[in-house]
Design an enzyme around this catalytic site. Sequence first.
Site, PDB file in Angstrom:
ATOM      1  N   GLU A  33       0.839  -1.200   0.000  1.00  0.00           N
ATOM      2  CA  GLU A  33       0.000   0.000   0.000  1.00  0.00           C
ATOM      3  C   GLU A  33       0.875   1.251   0.000  1.00  0.00           C
ATOM      4  O   GLU A  33       1.197   1.803   1.052  1.00  0.00           O
ATOM      5  CB  GLU A  33      -0.937   0.019   1.215  1.00  0.00           C
ATOM      6  N   TRP A  53       0.194   4.139  -0.612  1.00  0.00           N
ATOM      7  CA  TRP A  53      -0.567   5.323  -0.204  1.00  0.00           C
ATOM      8  C   TRP A  53      -0.729   5.465   1.305  1.00  0.00           C
ATOM      9  O   TRP A  53      -1.125   6.512   1.791  1.00  0.00           O
ATOM     10  CB  TRP A  53      -1.956   5.256  -0.839  1.00  0.00           C
TER      11      TRP A  53
END
Length: 258
Positions: A228, A230
């Site tokens: 991930e 982000w």
Amino acid sequence: MKSFTRKSIISTLLIGSVVAGAAFTAFPFVPSMTPVASAASSSFTQFLHDNAPGRTIKTSSSGLATVTNLASTVVLVNKKRNLPSTYAPKDLVVPNIPFSFSGSSPKKQMRKVAATAIEKLFAAAKKDGIDIKAVSGYRSYSTQKSIFERNASIKGEAVANKTSARPGQSEHQTGLAMDISSASVGYDLQQSFGNTKEGKWLKANAHKYGFIIRYGKDQEKLTGYSYEPWHVRYVGVYIAGEITSQKLTLEQYLERAK
């Protein structure tokens, strides 16, 4: 070596203050330390000792393992370490940063120390010509429960558990995490964000402001979750620098403290 006050040293190491920590990130703990620096080193060692995974968990009669250092900036939450369903940080605020959506929402919130740090991260991104926006911060236990159940109904529970946390196992409930994206990926939360100039900037600079990319590439076996790019998690400047430079997970870093 520059002279630091006891207050700034302890603040940097134990609280993760970005203001004091910017010049202190690479502070070398060497035998020739001044008494003040030595005291700070000792306090930091004690801080890690007190927050070691084995010392910060309790198991209920039903077998649920729950973390006990809820207010710590290094609280470790994962598939084996749950937050109480009733837990909500007491110092949630809305950072002054751009969001990918308008209006008020709990997911704009973060704990104060993390909110202050992420404001500095966003200011640095803007200065470097990087246009990013925040997508999702704090989530309550009940909100995470709804998100996981929806994802499980669409993808199946096993697949959902690789990309979405079960209620009580989400870092978002700590108030120390924020999902960040950019227009280049439509402000979606997708792995291709890591290949954008915005995603690359975030990876290269997050640690300077006390954040780590919590679920790194090829770390799924260690974190339990897919990559991930982000998702940033606040841990403080010094610790973020160590984790990033040594390419560790938060689990690996904290396990060193016995």
